[in-house]
Design an enzyme around this catalytic site. Structure first.
Site, short mmCIF file in Angstrom:
data_model
loop_
_atom_site.label_atom_id
_atom_site.label_comp_id
_atom_site.label_asym_id
_atom_site.label_seq_id
_atom_site.Cartn_x
_atom_site.Cartn_y
_atom_site.Cartn_z
N GLU A 1 44.91 40.13 44.67
CA GLU A 1 45.31 40.56 46.20
C GLU A 1 45.81 41.64 46.47
O GLU A 1 44.93 42.17 47.64
CB GLU A 1 45.91 39.77 46.60
CG GLU A 1 44.41 38.51 46.99
CD GLU A 1 44.82 37.38 47.85
OE1 GLU A 1 44.10 36.41 48.04
OE2 GLU A 1 46.02 37.03 48.64
N HIS B 1 42.54 32.11 18.99
CA HIS B 1 41.30 31.55 18.80
C HIS B 1 40.85 31.41 20.29
O HIS B 1 39.82 30.93 19.83
CB HIS B 1 42.16 30.94 18.76
CG HIS B 1 42.83 30.40 17.64
ND1 HIS B 1 43.29 30.07 16.11
CD2 HIS B 1 44.17 30.16 16.82
CE1 HIS B 1 44.01 30.13 15.57
NE2 HIS B 1 44.87 30.63 16.37
N LYS C 1 34.39 33.57 52.68
CA LYS C 1 34.73 32.82 54.27
C LYS C 1 33.41 32.93 55.67
O LYS C 1 33.22 32.28 56.19
CB LYS C 1 36.05 32.95 54.67
CG LYS C 1 37.12 33.26 54.24
CD LYS C 1 38.46 32.30 54.61
CE LYS C 1 39.45 32.85 53.73
NZ LYS C 1 40.74 33.29 54.95
#
Ligand code: PA5
Length: 433
Positions: free
Chosen positions: A288, A309, A423
């Site tokens: 961010e 793995h 948003k």
């Protein structure tokens, strides 16, 4: 002394390349420390280890004790910076299976989290898991308007009020938010919930050492004085603007050098599952803060040897745009000796008398070597032990490194305009007035 050390020996970076950044680093350093407490610059975290509300700090400890006495569960409602730091510290410093331990052994309440997603299944499972247990809630939101925690809190307020009645519910709900703005603050004032403050000059992802992180962390029985001591240690250790003597700035510069060489993805690697959420906190901090203006290193994480793995193949031989930052914990808190087996059907007798931590360390050394061979540069950050001081120091180290690194990249580390895009669309689709 926590002995945090940065090792660039396997980063492929020459000393001269580092020192060439001195002028730029000095400029960023000056910019950072000029008017450090300006409310608009979100730099309150810089002085936080020494300059915090001491009365509130004591109140946090008192409330944590109260919750420990009257609750089997503390439900922490929050998302992003209002969630990840607390979870990172709690998981790093408590039993790996903390929430699953019998209450007597655990000693402190289970710490559960909500408001960090929009899944009804998560919510219903959580309600089932809480069942009849006594519970307190810490709802955390700086803006006080974030959808995920707001929905979770609406559901759990009703849950609390029907379980305990209005008065007792009020005594079990703690709000951490802005000192005077936002819907949550208004609600807290109206309902007379006990509140804690997120300072104006500290952004979400830099807030773990404020009440945002400290109340849940203290409730889990972790010594928050020691956590702050670690941050104080880091604050004084990384004050020098000379890269030669400042390992935090060396890390910030090394990232930028590697980025310019096309290493656009940084994998934070841990060999200790307790650190899995620390990686999540770190990912948010750097992601961010730096991912702006079409720039920034993509921060990702891996837990080894588990992910060797799954991601190991890609890291060894996939697209060569990766570098690794390994957190090495020198002394494991506990250990297990590998015993001799009379039949040796698993062929492991060659490890007789060695410990699991020894094997883990050899896996780390071997992996670093293999990845360097595969052209994945390595930065190693070592701490002696995983304890409160070390985590406090690591938090401050990464916060400072992130601010300096973003400064070198010429982006503002303290805003997050891009988070609004999802948003906006979601609210439109939901028909928000
Ligand atoms: O770092 C940040 O500022 C964000 O990640 C916020 O912490 C996150 O969006 C939650 O915001 P709020 O605390 O306002 O609910």
């Amino acid at each position: 002394m926590t002995n945090l050390r940065v090792d660039l020996d396997y980063s492929g970076i020459q000393n001269k390349e580092l020192l060439d950044y001195q002028k730029e680093v000095k400029a960023v350093h000056q910019e950072l420390y000029s008017n450090p407490n300006s409310e608009f610059d979100f730099k309150g975290w810089l002085d936080l280890p020494i300059n915090y509300d001491k009365k509130e700090f004591e109140r946090i400890k008192k409330v944590a004790k109260k919750i420990q006495k009257n609750s089997e569960v503390l439900l922490v409602i929050g998302i992003g910076g209002s969630y990840l730091g607390a979870r990172a510290v709690i998981e790093a410093l408590t039993n790996t299976f903390y929430n699953m331990l019998p209450a007597k052994q655990r000693k402190y309440p289970q710490i559960l989290f909500a408001g960090n997603n929009l899944s009804p299944n998560y919510m219903n499972d959580l309600i089932e898991c809480i069942g009849e247990k006594d519970i307190s809630i810490n709802v955390i939101s700086k803006s006080g308007t974030t959808t995920e925690p707001a929905i979770a809190f609406r559901i759990f307020r009703e849950f609390m009020e029907s379980k305990y009645g209005l008065d007792e519910a009020r005594k079990r709900i703690y709000v951490t938010t802005d000192k005077d703005k936002g819907a949550l603050k208004q609600l807290a004032d109206e309902e007379e919930y006990e509140t804690f403050v997120i300072p104006d000059n500290i952004g979400g992802r830099y807030s773990v050492l404020t009440a945002v992180g400290l109340l849940p962390i203290a409730t889990a029985g972790i010594d928050i004085d020691k956590l702050m001591l670690g941050a104080i240690e880091a604050k004084s250790r990384y004050l020098d603007d000379n890269i030669k003597y400042n390992e935090c700035y060396q890390y910030a510069v090394a990232r930028n050098i590697l980025y310019k060489k096309g290493k656009t993805n940084e994998i934070l690697v841990n060999y200790e599952p307790k650190m899995a959420y620390f990686t999540e906190w770190w990912k948010q901090l750097f992601g961010e803060s730096e991912g702006k203006n079409k720039k920034g290193i993509f921060p990702c994480g891996a837990l080894f040897t588990t992910d060797l793995h799954s991601l190991g193949q890609y890291i060894q031989e996939g697209k060569r745009n990766l570098f690794e930052t390994v957190i090495s914990i020198e002394e494991s808190k506990t250990d297990i000796k590998i015993k001799k087996d009379a039949e040796n059907l698993d062929g492991l007798n060659y490890l007789e008398g060695k410990t699991m931590d020894f094997v883990n360390k050899k896996a780390m050394e071997g992996t670093i070597e293999a990845h360097i061979f595969g052209n994945v540069p390595n930065i190693k950050i070592s701490i002696t032990k995983l304890n409160e001081e070390a985590i406090g120091e690591l938090i401050y180290f990464f916060e400072l490194a992130c601010a300096v690194s973003a400064g070198l990249l010429k982006v503002n580390p303290f805003n997050q305009p891009g988070v609004e895009a999802y948003k906006k669309n979601m609210f439109k689709l939901l028909g928000k007035p």
